[in-house]
Design a protein around this motif. Sequence first.
Motif, PDB file in Angstrom:
ATOM      1  N   HIS A  57       0.818  -1.209   0.000  1.00 34.86           N
ATOM      2  CA  HIS A  57       0.000   0.000   0.000  1.00 34.86           C
ATOM      3  C   HIS A  57       0.856   1.266   0.000  1.00 34.86           C
ATOM      4  N   THR A 116      -6.107   2.297  -8.173  1.00 33.28           N
ATOM      5  CA  THR A 116      -6.234   1.343  -7.074  1.00 33.28           C
ATOM      6  C   THR A 116      -7.123   1.935  -5.986  1.00 33.28           C
ATOM      7  N   LEU A 174      -8.688   1.076  -2.019  1.00 33.83           N
ATOM      8  CA  LEU A 174      -8.693   0.237  -0.819  1.00 33.83           C
ATOM      9  C   LEU A 174     -10.114   0.179  -0.278  1.00 33.83           C
ATOM     10  N   PHE A 199      -3.811  -5.844   0.601  1.00 33.12           N
ATOM     11  CA  PHE A 199      -2.914  -4.691   0.661  1.00 33.12           C
ATOM     12  C   PHE A 199      -1.538  -5.099   1.172  1.00 33.12           C
ATOM     13  N   LEU A 221      -7.596  -7.173   4.315  1.00 34.86           N
ATOM     14  CA  LEU A 221      -7.883  -5.841   3.795  1.00 34.86           C
ATOM     15  C   LEU A 221      -7.464  -5.812   2.331  1.00 34.86           C
ATOM     16  N   HIS A 236      -7.257  -4.448  -1.832  1.00 33.79           N
ATOM     17  CA  HIS A 236      -7.238  -3.457  -2.901  1.00 33.79           C
ATOM     18  C   HIS A 236      -8.062  -3.978  -4.079  1.00 33.79           C
ATOM     19  N   GLN A 294      -7.828  -3.190  -8.059  1.00 31.29           N
ATOM     20  CA  GLN A 294      -6.887  -2.519  -8.959  1.00 31.29           C
ATOM     21  C   GLN A 294      -7.255  -2.808 -10.407  1.00 31.29           C
TER      22      GLN A 294
END
Length: 441
Positions: free
Chosen positions: A102, A118, A120, A161, A189, A191, A193
Amino acid sequence: MANQKHLIGLLLGAEEDWPTALEALIAGLGPITGPGGTRHEITSERVTIEPFNLRDPVRQDLVVDRLAYWYYHPREWLKKAALMDDLYLLNSPFTFQSMEKHSAYVALMRMGMRVPETVLVPYKNPVDNVRWAYTAAKYNQSFDLDAIAEGLGYPLFMKPFDGGGWRGVSSVKDREALHAAYDESGEMLMHLQESVADFEVFARALTIGPETMVMKFQPDQPMHNRYAVAHDFLDAETGKEAITISQTVNAFFRWEFNSCEMLVKDGIVYPIDYANACPDVAVTSLHYYFPWAMKALLRWSAYCVVTERKPRFQVDSDPWFAIADDKELDYKSKLAAYQSLADDYFETDRYLEFVDTSLGHVDELVLDWIDSDAFRRMLTSTIQQTYPPHEWDKFEGHFGGLMDMWIKDERIVQGKASAPVEVAAESVSASSLPADGVREE
């Protein structure tokens, strides 16, 4: 004057192949002459894990760490040794959090690199923490996962991430796959993308100190076929950009042993993954490129201990972001400025002079060892630990053939054999500093 002695420590997990190779090469290095005519002797040992007093001195001058990213006890020993004893580390434990991808994404975006868009998104399942449950209920905003995905466009990727080793990575082609991947993410957690559709080249660059090898990577292949032996798959300008991106992220975060993945399409380089605490250097992965990795690791480690290079653990973003925020500079000018900062950090000119004057015998040392029975025993042992018995003969032939090809090419480079002009040209590219896979124009 007696030789100055330096000890390199290897902090290891389950790996045996490259540590065995590096130990053999260090043992064969012999006394080397440093700046001012000083004489130096380098040895190695494997670091053990045990209780330690925070004031206890350490024996090692440099440690190659392959364990502390995942385990707290060795990590805290490294931190103690760095702060108390000025131990030189590959890599710095103080920026491990940035190796969760990240922070690296954010830094390179700020510096103008073409990182794909990207986003989150929050945890699918809240973490098991009573405080988080209260906070999430009070402050978490509802969001439309479908709208985010549609904004990025299908297909896209969902990945942790803090991912590593392709853990939890999903290629998402539609709404159904999106929700299935998000449901499976659990407490990870994630992403989202955007993908780079119809890319032409997937390149992976391994950087050790100021040396970079850019390799053609085939992620859809089995591990033994992922690194293709190709010496001219990038033109000179694109290859130079790939090197600069790799060395920029390393110098920025004070990483000195790291790999970077990039996609190339229409001459544009898209960095997609460039934070790996333990980059893959297994002989059964790198094969043809394994000798280069051992050379680079040996040379950089020797340089650091002999010249007493001062470790720098803390990130200094100011000079990098000053370039990033300069509206007078175009992308190419910024890349050149970043490369200059990276060269300053790695002391590239001084390093290359040291390699030339003090380590000129390393190429021959590595060639002789790769062509030895000891290397073949190590290769056989690694194959037998990695693959089932019914595949041993197949992989002996596969990896043995690739290493024989490297030996043949390296003999040409070192002037110990002749070859047609076109073969010799490819071989020089394969062994040159700082990169392979770059087509000169």
